[in-house]
Scaffold this active site. Structure first.
Site, PDB file in Angstrom:
ATOM      1  N   PHE A 123      56.949  32.089  40.813  1.00 48.53           N
ATOM      2  CA  PHE A 123      56.141  31.161  41.609  1.00 48.53           C
ATOM      3  C   PHE A 123      54.704  31.659  41.639  1.00 48.53           C
ATOM      4  O   PHE A 123      54.441  32.790  42.036  1.00 48.53           O
ATOM      5  CB  PHE A 123      56.669  31.029  43.044  1.00 48.53           C
ATOM      6  CG  PHE A 123      55.848  30.068  43.859  1.00 48.53           C
ATOM      7  CD1 PHE A 123      56.008  28.697  43.716  1.00 48.53           C
ATOM      8  CD2 PHE A 123      54.875  30.527  44.740  1.00 48.53           C
ATOM      9  CE1 PHE A 123      55.227  27.797  44.444  1.00 48.53           C
ATOM     10  CE2 PHE A 123      54.093  29.634  45.471  1.00 48.53           C
ATOM     11  CZ  PHE A 123      54.277  28.269  45.318  1.00 48.53           C
ATOM     12  N   ASP A 210      50.778  39.060  39.489  1.00 52.51           N
ATOM     13  CA  ASP A 210      50.617  38.272  40.706  1.00 52.51           C
ATOM     14  C   ASP A 210      51.216  39.084  41.853  1.00 52.51           C
ATOM     15  O   ASP A 210      52.429  39.187  41.991  1.00 52.51           O
ATOM     16  CB  ASP A 210      51.342  36.934  40.519  1.00 52.51           C
ATOM     17  CG  ASP A 210      51.275  36.048  41.764  1.00 52.51           C
ATOM     18  OD1 ASP A 210      50.912  36.562  42.838  1.00 52.51           O
ATOM     19  OD2 ASP A 210      51.609  34.850  41.651  1.00 52.51           O
ATOM     20  N   LYS A 239      47.902  36.219  50.336  1.00 49.25           N
ATOM     21  CA  LYS A 239      48.680  36.200  51.566  1.00 49.25           C
ATOM     22  C   LYS A 239      48.209  37.146  52.681  1.00 49.25           C
ATOM     23  O   LYS A 239      47.559  36.715  53.600  1.00 49.25           O
ATOM     24  CB  LYS A 239      50.167  36.393  51.251  1.00 49.25           C
ATOM     25  CG  LYS A 239      50.767  35.165  50.536  1.00 49.25           C
ATOM     26  CD  LYS A 239      52.257  35.088  50.661  1.00 49.25           C
ATOM     27  CE  LYS A 239      52.785  33.708  50.323  1.00 49.25           C
ATOM     28  NZ  LYS A 239      52.958  33.424  48.900  1.00 49.25           N
TER      29      LYS A 239
HETATM   30  C1  LIG Z   1      52.532  32.347  47.996  1.00 45.26           C
HETATM   31  C2  LIG Z   1      52.368  32.724  46.592  1.00 45.26           C
HETATM   32  C3  LIG Z   1      51.395  32.114  45.772  1.00 45.26           C
HETATM   33  C4  LIG Z   1      50.553  30.954  46.239  1.00 45.26           C
HETATM   34  O1  LIG Z   1      49.714  31.282  47.285  1.00 45.26           O
HETATM   35  P1  LIG Z   1      48.983  30.118  48.125  1.00 45.26           P
HETATM   36  O2  LIG Z   1      48.064  30.864  49.026  1.00 45.26           O
HETATM   37  O3  LIG Z   1      50.043  29.344  48.818  1.00 45.26           O
HETATM   38  O4  LIG Z   1      48.245  29.271  47.141  1.00 45.26           O
HETATM   39  C5  LIG Z   1      51.242  32.585  44.488  1.00 45.26           C
HETATM   40  N1  LIG Z   1      51.997  33.586  44.023  1.00 45.26           N
HETATM   41  C6  LIG Z   1      52.942  34.189  44.771  1.00 45.26           C
HETATM   42  C7  LIG Z   1      53.725  35.318  44.196  1.00 45.26           C
HETATM   43  C8  LIG Z   1      53.169  33.774  46.079  1.00 45.26           C
HETATM   44  O5  LIG Z   1      54.128  34.363  46.803  1.00 45.26           O
END
Ligand SMILES: *Cc1c(COP(=O)(O)O)cnc(C)c1O
Length: 385
Positions: A123, A210, A239
């Site tokens: 994700f 990420d 986050k």
């Molecule tokens: C939450 C998340 C995102 C997206 O972040 P947003 O601030 O909602 O755009 C991207 N990558 C990972 C691994 C996430 O957990």
């Protein structure tokens, strides 16, 4: 718009790992606003930094120097080992910047039709480029045509990277989560990231991690790749970077450090004085209170107790995690546990259908951790009975 299926509860205030709803009932928070409030709710250091900065200067734009942003970039490059930072406002935006870096890198290498390898079950966000990178069908469905140039391979499987020569020649980067969050708290085999690092180095590919969910101490290191003592070329954070104040960062080093130049990317709000002040307070507090170390030890203790108490239960498939990122995979879909936990005044999440996901704040006390373990064990035992 009806973008969320919300639980019928609203919180009026919070303190540390606790939230109080509008009727005055208190809940223990084992989710932290989805890995956002690492310092817990209403942390005084963040509150003070915000109030002070709001009374002084909130926003000036990136047309001018922003000393707080420069200081934040210094701190972030220190703790991550990266060289440069681009500031934005969310995880998706941080990943967008990372993907644009990959495209620029492809241009430099004169790869006409570049491919970025991404992982199934991943994700990376909800914008068009980041959902194209995302390896979850339910996130992508209905938004086709997606951005071309992604090749999805199974996560935690090095053999999946043995590609036909014609494909291999087009690859410019590998993008993945150091631990998959939404995908079910999937912790890769020790050595996997290290092997990927080596593979990318050998082939001249960028390694893009990420760490939007895993970063800022969550797993017991500033970034999860540090558990394997490697350095990627690109790291994304968001986050918990601002403890709830929207801020994201795309960090880069090595061959990726200078891909973005004046005019090639930007953000109106990105790294404004208010957001930077919040993130600086977060980093300062994590350091002063040794919360990254605490996440490691407290998380390990919780994981051990879950294994003790649930390891032999029929219906429990796996118990995994790193630091304060813990997943308990059950045999069947267990979304109902969210409501059941709420009734017991505990906030948790179920992801990938059957994984109970715990992301408590890093400020959690031993006693609060015990309480989470006790309630979750009770719920899981009842569910599997
Ligand atoms: C939450 C998340 C995102 C997206 O972040 P947003 O601030 O909602 O755009 C991207 N990558 C990972 C691994 C996430 O957990």
């Amino acid at each position: 718009m009806a973008t969320y299926r919300r639980l019928d509860v609203a919180f009026a205030s919070g303190r540390g790992a606790w939230l109080t709803d509008q009727a005055g009932a208190r809940y223990l928070d084992a989710l932290s606003g989805i890995a956002v409030c690492g310092l817990g709710h209403a942390h005084p250091a963040v509150a003070e930094a915000l109030a002070e900065q709001a009374g002084r200067l909130v926003h000036t734009s990136n047309l001018y120097r922003i000393p707080l942003q420069e200081e934040l970039a210094e701190r972030l490059t220190e703790v991550t080992g990266m060289e440069r930072v681009f500031f934005c406002n969310s995880g998706a935006e941080a990943n967008e910047a990372a993907l644009k870096i990959c495209r620029k890198f492809a241009r430099h290498k004169q790869v006409a039709e570049p491919l970025i390898i991404a992982m199934t079950g991943s994700f990376h966000g909800r914008t068009m480029a980041t959902l194209s990178a995302t390896g979850k069908e339910e996130v992508r469905a209905g938004f086709e045509p997606l951005l071309p140039g992604f090749l999805h391979v199974p996560y935690n499987d090095l053999s999946a990277l043995q590609l036909p020569e014609a494909v291999h020649a087009r690859v410019v980067a590998v993008m993945l989560e150091a631990i998959q969050g939404e995908g079910g708290v999937n912790v890769p085999t020790p050595g996997y990231l290290r092997a990927l690092r080596e593979l990318c180095r050998r082939n001249g590919w960028l390694l893009v991690l990420d760490e939007v969910q895993t970063g800022m101490g969550r797993t017991g290191a500033w970034c999860a790749y540090q558990h394997e003592a490697i350095l990627p070329e690109v790291v994304t954070l968001a986050k918990s970077l601002g403890n709830g104040v929207p801020i994201g960062a795309c960090l880069a080093g090595g061959a990726a450090a200078d891909m973005l130049q004046p005019g090639s990317h930007g953000s109106t709000f990105g790294g404004n004085p208010l957001a930077a002040a919040a993130a600086l307070a977060v980093i300062r507090t994590l350091r002063e209170q040794h919360l990254v170390e605490h996440a490691a030890t407290c998380g390990a203790a919780m994981l051990a107790r879950f294994r003790e108490q649930l390891g032999a239960i029929d219906g429990v498939v796996a118990i995994r995690g790193k630091g304060l990122m813990i997943g308990i995979e059950l045999e069947r879909d267990c979304g109902v546990l969210v409501e059941q936990a709420l009734q017991r005044r505990l906030l948790l999440n179920v992801t990938a259908g059957k994984v109970v996901r715990l992301l408590p704040p890093l400020v959690i006390t031993e006693q609060e951790a015990d309480q989470i373990v006790a309630t979750v064990c009770l719920l899981v035992k009842e569910f599997c009975h």
